[in-house]
Design an enzyme around this catalytic site. Structure first.
Site, short mmCIF file in Angstrom:
data_model
loop_
_atom_site.label_atom_id
_atom_site.label_comp_id
_atom_site.label_asym_id
_atom_site.label_seq_id
_atom_site.Cartn_x
_atom_site.Cartn_y
_atom_site.Cartn_z
CG ASP A 39 -2.19 0.81 1.00
OD1 ASP A 39 -3.27 0.19 0.85
OD2 ASP A 39 -2.12 2.06 0.95
CB VAL A 63 0.28 0.08 -7.44
CG1 VAL A 63 0.33 -0.85 -6.24
CG2 VAL A 63 -0.96 0.96 -7.43
CG ASN A 89 -8.11 -4.15 -3.90
OD1 ASN A 89 -9.28 -4.14 -4.26
ND2 ASN A 89 -7.69 -3.53 -2.80
CE1 TYR A 152 -12.24 3.67 -9.80
CE2 TYR A 152 -14.45 3.24 -10.64
CZ TYR A 152 -13.42 2.95 -9.76
OH TYR A 152 -13.57 1.92 -8.85
CE LYS A 156 -11.05 0.47 -10.68
NZ LYS A 156 -10.18 -0.46 -9.94
N1 LIG Z 1 -15.71 1.07 -2.67
C1 LIG Z 1 -16.40 0.94 -3.79
O1 LIG Z 1 -17.59 1.29 -3.86
C2 LIG Z 1 -15.76 0.34 -5.01
C3 LIG Z 1 -16.57 -0.02 -6.08
C4 LIG Z 1 -16.00 -0.57 -7.22
C5 LIG Z 1 -14.63 -0.77 -7.28
N2 LIG Z 1 -13.85 -0.40 -6.22
C6 LIG Z 1 -12.42 -0.62 -6.35
O2 LIG Z 1 -11.99 -1.43 -5.28
C7 LIG Z 1 -10.60 -1.20 -5.05
C8 LIG Z 1 -10.37 -1.00 -3.57
O3 LIG Z 1 -11.08 0.12 -3.15
P1 LIG Z 1 -11.67 0.30 -1.68
O4 LIG Z 1 -13.10 0.65 -1.84
O5 LIG Z 1 -11.29 -0.83 -0.82
O6 LIG Z 1 -10.94 1.65 -1.29
P2 LIG Z 1 -10.03 2.08 -0.04
O7 LIG Z 1 -9.78 3.52 -0.22
O8 LIG Z 1 -10.64 1.60 1.23
O9 LIG Z 1 -8.69 1.27 -0.29
C9 LIG Z 1 -7.83 1.57 -1.34
C10 LIG Z 1 -6.41 1.37 -0.85
O10 LIG Z 1 -5.55 1.60 -1.99
C11 LIG Z 1 -4.45 2.35 -1.53
N3 LIG Z 1 -3.86 3.08 -2.66
C12 LIG Z 1 -4.35 4.17 -3.30
N4 LIG Z 1 -3.49 4.59 -4.23
C13 LIG Z 1 -2.43 3.74 -4.18
C14 LIG Z 1 -1.20 3.66 -4.89
N5 LIG Z 1 -0.89 4.55 -5.83
N6 LIG Z 1 -0.35 2.66 -4.58
C15 LIG Z 1 -0.66 1.76 -3.61
N7 LIG Z 1 -1.79 1.80 -2.90
C16 LIG Z 1 -2.67 2.78 -3.18
C17 LIG Z 1 -5.01 3.27 -0.47
O11 LIG Z 1 -3.98 3.76 0.39
C18 LIG Z 1 -6.01 2.36 0.23
O12 LIG Z 1 -5.41 1.68 1.31
C19 LIG Z 1 -10.21 -0.01 -5.93
O13 LIG Z 1 -9.61 -0.48 -7.11
C20 LIG Z 1 -11.55 0.62 -6.25
O14 LIG Z 1 -11.53 1.34 -7.46
C21 LIG Z 1 -14.37 0.14 -5.08
#
Ligand SMILES: NC(=O)c1ccc[n+]([C@@H]2O[C@H](COP(=O)([O-])OP(=O)(O)OC[C@H]3O[C@@H](n4cnc5c(N)ncnc54)[C@H](O)[C@@H]3O)[C@@H](O)[C@H]2O)c1
Length: 262
Positions: A39, A63, A89, A152, A156
């Site tokens: 992370d 990442v 992720n 986005y 995606k």
């Molecule tokens: N929450 C939703 O409604 C939702 C819906 C569809 C898809 N997603 C996708 O799910 C995945 C996880 O999201 P989440 O909801 O758990 O969000 P979250 O914000 O809780 O977790 C995301 C994590 O990614 C880390 N991160 C961000 N940029 C980064 C980078 N450049 N390098 C390394 N780490 C990085 C953040 O520090 C965080 O810990 C993402 O790809 C998001 O697009 C989320």
């Protein structure tokens, strides 16, 4: 001793410090995996690794930077000798339409959400034995367009088709590759949206199950895709959205026709 689903499996999880990544790390660790938590938020990843115990390690990694992802994969391979599961992720979004969106923000979203998947797969696949699995977090926003979410949606959507390309290319290496498309999940990324007056109600109306998902509900799907139970699945795009995309988006005509509530 009972056999656990991920006994002796080495799993790299990006975006592991929070939300879906953290829930997946907890689940896989509880089922025997040696987890590598990557992370950009190194403190939070370290804290989770400490809480999960000696079979968890944390790597601070942005990442979107190829060199940092290369170092992450090297650290995991040097420590454990191989990688069985790669969960790509980490992700970010940016609210803007194409005219509003400055080029640096477009590039940042594409780098974090899409380039990262290529960097991780490029470096990890040579360390992945037959029977390994990759899971990419896409989104239902990769299946259609949202208002002012252009970068986005683009990133995606590309993750979805790239998942299929990876699946085809590496099927004969014995590596399966699938993608998860969540709908609304209650994580820190969406917590701010819940503070906007009226938005949660409006959103939940569009989800047939009537609520956002808990991150653990996504972790269950990821764990299945990463496990041997999904041994015949590769190139699959798995939607877990409470029915959101099952709906055409057309209004409920019966309501306007004076029919009694179902
Ligand atoms: N929450 C939703 O409604 C939702 C819906 C569809 C898809 N997603 C996708 O799910 C995945 C996880 O999201 P989440 O909801 O758990 O969000 P979250 O914000 O809780 O977790 C995301 C994590 O990614 C880390 N991160 C961000 N940029 C980064 C980078 N450049 N390098 C390394 N780490 C990085 C953040 O520090 C965080 O810990 C993402 O790809 C998001 O697009 C989320």
């Amino acid at each position: 001793m009972t056999h656990k689903r991920f006994d002796n499996k080495v799993a790299i999880i990006t975006g592991a410090a929070s939300g879906i990544g953290a829930a997946t790390a907890r689940l896989m660790a509880s089922e025997g995996a040696k987890v590598v938590l990557a992370d950009i938020s190194g403190d939070a990843a370290n804290a989770l690794a400490a809480a999960l115990g000696p079979d968890a390690m944390a790597v601070t990694c942005d990442v979107s930077k190829e060199a940092e992802v290369g170092a992450l994969i090297k650290a995991a391979a040097d420590t454990h000798g191989r990688i069985d599961i790669l969960f790509n992720n980490a992700g970010i979004g940016s609210f803007a339409n194409t005219v509003e969106l400055p080029p640096d923000q477009w590039e940042q979203v594409i780098a974090v959400d899409l380039h990262s998947v290529y960097y991780a797969c490029h470096h990890a696949i040579p360390h992945m034995p037959r029977g390994s699995a990759i899971v990419n977090t896409a989104s239902i926003s990769g299946l259609g367009g949202d208002y002012r979410f252009a970068a986005y949606n683009a990133a995606k959507g590309a993750v979805i088709n790239y998942t299929k390309a990876l699946a085809v290319d590496h099927a004969r290496d014995g590596i399966r590759v699938n993608a998860l498309c969540p709908g609304l999940v209650e994580t820190p990324i969406t917590a701010g949206l819940n503070q906007m007056p009226g938005l949660p109600e409006e959103w939940h109306k569009r989800i047939p199950l009537g609520r956002g998902a808990q991150p653990e509900e996504m972790a269950n799907v990821v764990a299945f895709l990463a496990s041997d139970a999904a041994s015949y699945m590769t190139g699959s795009i798995i939607v877990a959205d409470g029915g959101t995309t099952a709906h055409t988006g057309q209004p409920e005509v019966a309501q306007f026709a004076g029919m009694p509530e179902a």
